[in-house]
Design a protein around this motif. Structure first.
Motif, PDB file in Angstrom:
ATOM      1  N   GLY A 298       0.809  -1.213   0.000  1.00  0.00           N
ATOM      2  CA  GLY A 298       0.000   0.000   0.000  1.00  0.00           C
ATOM      3  C   GLY A 298       0.835   1.253   0.000  1.00  0.00           C
ATOM      4  N   HIS A 299       0.598   2.120   0.976  1.00  0.00           N
ATOM      5  CA  HIS A 299       1.329   3.379   1.102  1.00  0.00           C
ATOM      6  C   HIS A 299       2.528   3.243   2.032  1.00  0.00           C
ATOM      7  CE1 HIS A 299      -1.783   5.701  -0.996  1.00  0.00           C
ATOM      8  NE2 HIS A 299      -2.670   4.993  -0.329  1.00  0.00           N
ATOM      9  N   ARG A 300       2.944   2.023   2.344  1.00  0.00           N
ATOM     10  CA  ARG A 300       4.066   1.752   3.247  1.00  0.00           C
ATOM     11  C   ARG A 300       3.822   2.337   4.640  1.00  0.00           C
ATOM     12  NH1 ARG A 300       8.957   0.087   0.667  1.00  0.00           N
ATOM     13  NH2 ARG A 300       8.654  -0.147  -1.593  1.00  0.00           N
ATOM     14  N   LYS A 301       2.572   2.326   5.049  1.00  0.00           N
ATOM     15  CA  LYS A 301       2.217   2.878   6.352  1.00  0.00           C
ATOM     16  C   LYS A 301       1.726   1.808   7.322  1.00  0.00           C
ATOM     17  CE  LYS A 301       0.932   7.461   4.601  1.00  0.00           C
ATOM     18  NZ  LYS A 301      -0.163   8.466   4.491  1.00  0.00           N
ATOM     19  N   ALA A 302       1.899   0.543   6.945  1.00  0.00           N
ATOM     20  CA  ALA A 302       1.339  -0.539   7.759  1.00  0.00           C
ATOM     21  C   ALA A 302       1.926  -0.549   9.165  1.00  0.00           C
ATOM     22  CB  ALA A 302       1.564  -1.879   7.074  1.00  0.00           C
ATOM     23  N   ARG A 303       3.228  -0.352   9.287  1.00  0.00           N
ATOM     24  CA  ARG A 303       3.840  -0.400  10.612  1.00  0.00           C
ATOM     25  C   ARG A 303       3.319   0.735  11.494  1.00  0.00           C
ATOM     26  NH1 ARG A 303      10.278  -1.085  11.513  1.00  0.00           N
ATOM     27  NH2 ARG A 303       9.802  -2.852  10.157  1.00  0.00           N
ATOM     28  N   LYS A 304       3.181   1.913  10.926  1.00  0.00           N
ATOM     29  CA  LYS A 304       2.672   3.050  11.692  1.00  0.00           C
ATOM     30  C   LYS A 304       1.210   2.828  12.082  1.00  0.00           C
ATOM     31  CE  LYS A 304       4.087   7.072  10.508  1.00  0.00           C
ATOM     32  NZ  LYS A 304       4.307   8.374   9.791  1.00  0.00           N
ATOM     33  N   ILE A 305       0.425   2.275  11.161  1.00  0.00           N
ATOM     34  CA  ILE A 305      -0.980   1.961  11.471  1.00  0.00           C
ATOM     35  C   ILE A 305      -1.056   0.971  12.614  1.00  0.00           C
ATOM     36  CG2 ILE A 305      -3.029   0.773  10.580  1.00  0.00           C
ATOM     37  CD1 ILE A 305      -2.457   2.070   7.869  1.00  0.00           C
ATOM     38  N   TYR A 306      -0.214  -0.036  12.567  1.00  0.00           N
ATOM     39  CA  TYR A 306      -0.230  -1.053  13.622  1.00  0.00           C
ATOM     40  C   TYR A 306       0.160  -0.461  14.971  1.00  0.00           C
ATOM     41  CZ  TYR A 306       1.274  -5.011  16.449  1.00  0.00           C
ATOM     42  OH  TYR A 306       1.439  -5.897  17.478  1.00  0.00           O
ATOM     43  N   GLU A 307       1.234   0.301  15.006  1.00  0.00           N
ATOM     44  CA  GLU A 307       1.746   0.816  16.276  1.00  0.00           C
ATOM     45  C   GLU A 307       0.838   1.881  16.884  1.00  0.00           C
ATOM     46  OE1 GLU A 307       5.630   2.147  15.237  1.00  0.00           O
ATOM     47  OE2 GLU A 307       6.521   0.135  15.270  1.00  0.00           O
ATOM     48  N   ASN A 308       0.228   2.727  16.040  1.00  0.00           N
ATOM     49  CA  ASN A 308      -0.540   3.860  16.564  1.00  0.00           C
ATOM     50  C   ASN A 308      -2.030   3.605  16.707  1.00  0.00           C
ATOM     51  OD1 ASN A 308       1.876   5.249  16.547  1.00  0.00           O
ATOM     52  ND2 ASN A 308       1.481   6.292  14.611  1.00  0.00           N
TER      53      ASN A 308
ATOM     54  N   ARG B 279       5.555  -0.798  -8.904  1.00  0.00           N
ATOM     55  CA  ARG B 279       5.183  -0.887  -7.502  1.00  0.00           C
ATOM     56  C   ARG B 279       5.589   0.355  -6.712  1.00  0.00           C
ATOM     57  NH1 ARG B 279       3.275  -5.034  -4.676  1.00  0.00           N
ATOM     58  NH2 ARG B 279       2.715  -6.935  -5.800  1.00  0.00           N
ATOM     59  N   TRP B 280       6.600   1.063  -7.198  1.00  0.00           N
ATOM     60  CA  TRP B 280       7.038   2.276  -6.509  1.00  0.00           C
ATOM     61  C   TRP B 280       5.953   3.342  -6.489  1.00  0.00           C
ATOM     62  CZ3 TRP B 280       6.857   6.655  -9.504  1.00  0.00           C
ATOM     63  CH2 TRP B 280       6.802   6.462 -10.888  1.00  0.00           C
ATOM     64  N   MET B 281       4.955   3.210  -7.363  1.00  0.00           N
ATOM     65  CA  MET B 281       3.869   4.183  -7.415  1.00  0.00           C
ATOM     66  C   MET B 281       2.820   3.953  -6.337  1.00  0.00           C
ATOM     67  SD  MET B 281       3.242   4.363 -11.553  1.00  0.00           S
ATOM     68  CE  MET B 281       1.966   5.629 -11.425  1.00  0.00           C
ATOM     69  N   GLY B 282       2.906   2.800  -5.636  1.00  0.00           N
ATOM     70  CA  GLY B 282       1.885   2.497  -4.639  1.00  0.00           C
ATOM     71  C   GLY B 282       0.577   2.126  -5.303  1.00  0.00           C
TER      72      GLY B 282
END
Length: 526
Positions: free
Chosen positions: A176-186, A342-345
């Motif tokens: 996706g937007h490479r935000k999975a880790r931040k979504i999980y933690e926050n 894939r770099w385009m998300g």
């Protein structure tokens, strides 16, 4: 004379309020004590019969009193707060996330500032969010022991529910937007902590990392109450294939055989949307909201959904398991082209789709034939009793799609097949016949944006099937030879839950309600 009660019901799943006369008593309540709730003097009830929490604000004018009810089934946890200056507007604070159970023997020694009761409430049309009540004893009522008694009783009731205690969580940091880790933690982990769920979290490092871990015989998958992914549909597919193959292998079942009856896994799945399309989350909750999906997990809400097994046609060999979408032709070529970008998300799908559409050479008809078993033509709305055991279809198509779920996502608000069911043991086979470029654009626009059904177009047919075979064949090579020869042709690739499958000739079989998923289901809450 008894006064009447006027209910003011909120949407399904939320708490509700009712106007109540001061003379109305609740005989099933545990206690009836003054409390300070969210800074206001109230009277607090715990109804053990209906398993609900009830409170009403103390007002001079009793005819304006409002009683509010929250089902304990929606309570996530009850936490003590030791903050010197309680922050009543902040959802989380350090002390509630690290709260231990109250020591029954030393209640008087507890320097508790307030108690927070966390609960889930329905918002919008399909979503859920977490809110809390701050509970304090009324200093004039000397009700400390009553407050702690409520805490214990509520916790005892919650412990009686079948909720997960230990989870194995995989986080995909690349999707996706490479935000999975931040979504999980926050947004995810704090709610899991509130629910006192032990979590073993693994951040994946490569494709099929989660699948390989789940297939490792040294990993005790059954020791967990659920396996969860934070990512997109591709990440969920890894969990699906890993757990399903592991379950069949451990039970001595040949998962490669088309004729095998598969054993449902005992462990349920969870998906926290953080990908490009999030079709599984959309189809099972109605939204791609991480908090909504997390609420379903902590409350133990479950749905049983279908799984399609995709095999090599003519061979006893499994390609992969799928839960949402199979697409050949336009959608298959689009996903293949998007892999280079894939770099385009998520925008890579839009770009690849436009590029594929404007390229005349690449939107080509496919000569193919397939056998659909137990077929039901959806557009004609036949009864299942009228469905033939097997039908054969041969023709020229621009796209062949199969939707086991609705396949709703950000690119199609109603889904590839809006009428697809979660657990009826069927997939919707959609055939888009050769047509003009303008007509095909009309089909794409209806699928993506319009409230009009794409199945009303005369070049689109949809069949509800339990099983189907597909075989692309070479078309006529001259104007005198009008019948296609039955020679296998690799004209395109399959898009399987967002991943590329190069094998063109396939056999698909639907296994009814094979897996259990933590999800609330799609119900309108307005």
């Amino acid at each position: 004379m008894t006064s009447s009660v006027v209910l003011q019901l909120s949407p399904s799943g939320g708490h509700h309020s009712e106007t109540i006369d001061d003379n109305l008593n609740n005989n099933n309540s545990i206690g009836f004590h003054p409390m300070v709730i969210n800074g206001k003097k109230c009277r607090f009830h715990l109804n053990t019969t209906s398993q609900s929490i009830i409170w009403e604000q103390e007002l001079t004018n009793t005819y304006n009193n409002t009683r509010t009810t929250i089902p304990i089934s929606q309570v996530i946890s009850v936490r003590t707060c030791f903050c010197a200056k309680p922050q009543t507007k902040k959802l989380f604070c350090d002390c509630v996330l690290n709260d231990d159970l109250i020591d029954d023997q030393n209640i008087d020694d507890q320097k508790v500032t307030l108690v927070r009761l966390y609960y889930a409430i329905a918002v919008g049309r399909h979503g859920w969010k977490v809110e809390f009540l701050s509970l304090q004893t009324d200093t004039n009522a000397h009700g400390d022991s009553a407050l702690f008694n409520y805490i214990r009783r509520i916790r005892d009731i919650i412990d009686g529910y079948k909720r997960p205690k230990r989870l194995l969580v995989f986080v995909n940091p690349f999707g996706g937007h490479r935000k999975a880790r931040k979504i999980y933690e926050n947004r995810v982990l704090p709610v899991l902590k509130l629910a006192s769920i032990d979590v073993d979290c693994i951040v994946t490092e490569r494709a099929n990392h989660a699948r390989d871990i789940l297939l490792d015989p040294t990993v005790r998958v059954t020791s967990y109450d659920g396996v969860v992914c934070v990512g997109g549909d591709g990440m969920f597919a890894e969990l699906l294939n890993g757990v399903l193959i592991r379950t069949q292998r451990d039970n001595g079942i040949n998962w490669s055989s088309i004729d095998s009856t598969l054993k449902p896994p005992k462990i349920p799945f969870g998906v926290i949307p953080a990908g490009s399309t999030d079709a599984v989350a959309y189809a099972t909750t109605g939204v791609n909201c991480p908090v909504t999906s997390t609420v379903a997990i902590v409350l133990g809400r479950r749905l049983n959904i279908d799984v399609s097994a995709v095999h090599h046609r003519g061979e006893d060999k499994l390609i992969r398991y799928s839960t949402s979408f199979l697409g050949y032709g336009y959608f298959g070529d689009t996903i293949a082209d998007s892999e280079a970008n894939r770099w385009m998300g998520p925008k890579r799908y839009d770009w690849a789709g436009v590029k594929k559409f404007i390229s005349v050479a690449e939107i080509r008809p496919l000569y193919c034939e397939q056998c659909a078993k137990a077929a039901l033509k959806v557009r004609d709305q036949l009864n299942e009793d009228d469905a033939p055991a097997c039908i054969s279809i041969r023709g020229k198509f621009l796209a062949i799609n199969a939707a086991t779920l609705t396949c709703r996502c950000r690119m199609t608000k109603n889904g590839i097949s809006p009428g697809a069911h979660l657990g009826n043991g069927c997939t919707d086979l959609i055939l888009v016949s050769q047509c003009s470029r303008l007509d095909y654009l009309k089909y794409l626009l209806r699928t993506a944006l319009s409230s009009k059904s794409p199945f009303d177009l005369n070049f689109v047919d949809v069949y509800r099937v339990r099983e189907f075979e597909f075989n692309p064949i070479v078309g006529p090579n001259n104007r005198h030879n009008t019948a296609p020869t039955r020679q296998p042709l690799s004209a395109s690739v399959w898009n399987c839950d967002g991943e590329v499958v190069d094998e063109a000739a396939i056999h698909v079989k639907v296994h009814c309600q094979l897996i259990s998923l933590f999800a609330t289901g799609i119900e309108s809450q307005r």
